[in-house]
Design an enzyme around this catalytic site. Structure first.
Site, short mmCIF file in Angstrom:
data_model
loop_
_atom_site.label_atom_id
_atom_site.label_comp_id
_atom_site.label_asym_id
_atom_site.label_seq_id
_atom_site.Cartn_x
_atom_site.Cartn_y
_atom_site.Cartn_z
N LEU A 198 -44.90 5.72 -60.20
CA LEU A 198 -45.64 4.51 -59.89
C LEU A 198 -44.89 3.43 -60.29
O LEU A 198 -44.49 3.31 -61.16
CB LEU A 198 -47.25 4.50 -60.77
CG LEU A 198 -48.03 5.62 -60.39
CD1 LEU A 198 -49.36 5.39 -61.34
CD2 LEU A 198 -48.67 5.18 -58.69
N ASP A 199 -44.85 2.41 -59.01
CA ASP A 199 -44.02 1.32 -59.30
C ASP A 199 -44.45 0.31 -60.53
O ASP A 199 -45.88 0.61 -61.00
CB ASP A 199 -43.85 0.47 -58.23
CG ASP A 199 -45.18 -0.03 -57.62
OD1 ASP A 199 -45.60 -1.22 -58.04
OD2 ASP A 199 -45.85 0.53 -56.68
N LYS A 200 -43.82 -0.56 -60.91
CA LYS A 200 -44.24 -1.43 -61.98
C LYS A 200 -45.63 -2.14 -62.06
O LYS A 200 -46.35 -2.15 -62.77
CB LYS A 200 -43.10 -2.57 -62.36
CG LYS A 200 -43.48 -3.27 -63.62
CD LYS A 200 -42.30 -4.38 -63.97
CE LYS A 200 -42.42 -5.19 -65.02
NZ LYS A 200 -41.17 -6.08 -65.20
N SER B 169 -48.12 -1.29 -59.92
CA SER B 169 -49.14 -0.32 -59.91
C SER B 169 -49.78 0.45 -61.32
O SER B 169 -49.13 0.38 -62.05
CB SER B 169 -48.78 0.67 -59.00
OG SER B 169 -48.42 0.41 -57.63
#
Length: 238
Positions: free
Chosen positions: A99-101, A103
């Protein structure tokens, strides 16, 4: 003889892709020499990762984690707010997907590298569900376009399920079920259709959901849950 990344995956150290990253960073040694990408090993070779000699397949560990916004899905300890320090677990586990930062939401982590490969491959159709909030109200045309596939990263995304949400709590939001995991896929899909994601939360991975886990919390899967997960992966390819 087996390729080093496949061997590390089968021994439960990490996924093949993660193994390649470890090799590139010089953390993998074979017979006390720095390993190289694509090299072959056998059972009599001494293989170590981060100074730990790999002698046997470890007892399976599977963990659910509610990643908060701001945590970075990397095991590089030089990166601020990395996931390894955030969880602070005594044994090394690797994330199944990222999950990106910016999210948040459910993550599955494990020390079983082959399971990582099986869950991640789109061909195995293992579902992940996300709840997404947008900068404006999504239309049915938007939902239909998302579901049928959007051109990003020089390809068309796979068909998926999209459900618009219209209650007060989830204003300007929708849920999307994916089987693939391209880089920043949902954000890129929404942007291509003229929308901006303001919040993104993963709420389910296969049979596991976020339930009542608070941001930053994790829990280990019970033996019965691990058995059911491994049974679900029996027909999957890695």
């Amino acid at each position: 003889m087996t390729r080093i990344n496949k061997w590390l995956s089968e021994m439960g150290v990490c996924s093949r892709k993660q193994a390649d990253n470890l090799i590139k960073s010089g953390e993998v040694l074979v017979n006390d020499k720095i390993a190289t990408l694509g090299m072959l090993v056998n059972d009599i070779d001494k293989v170590s990762v981060s100074d730990a000699v790999i002698t046997h397949k470890p007892k399976p560990i599977f963990m659910l984690y509610h990643k908060p916004v701001g945590v970075v899905c990397t095991h590089d300890l030089n990166v601020e707010n990395n996931i390894e320090q955030a969880i602070n677990f005594p044994q090394r586990v690797f994330a199944v997907g990222r999950l990106d930062k910016e999210s948040e939401g459910l993550m599955l982590l494990t020390n079983q590298g082959d399971s990582v490969n099986k869950i991640m491959r789109a061909e195995n159709h293992h579902q992940k569900v996300y709840r997404v909030w947008l900068d404006k109200t999504p239309t049915q045309e938007f939902a239909n376009a998302m579901a049928s596939g959007v051109e990003i990263l020089d390809r068309i995304t796979l068909p998926c399920k999209v459900v618009l949400l219209d209650d007060t709590e989830h204003r300007n939001s929708f849920e999307i079920t994916l089987t693939q995991g391209l880089n920043l896929q949902i954000r890129r899909m929404c942007k291509a259709l003229g929308y901006r994601v303001v919040r993104l939360q993963r709420i389910k991975i296969m049979q596991f959901d976020l339930a009542h886990m608070k941001p930053g919390e994790y829990r280990l899967l019970a033996p019965m849950e691990i058995e059911k997960l491994q049974a679900a992966l029996l027909e999957s390819t890695s």
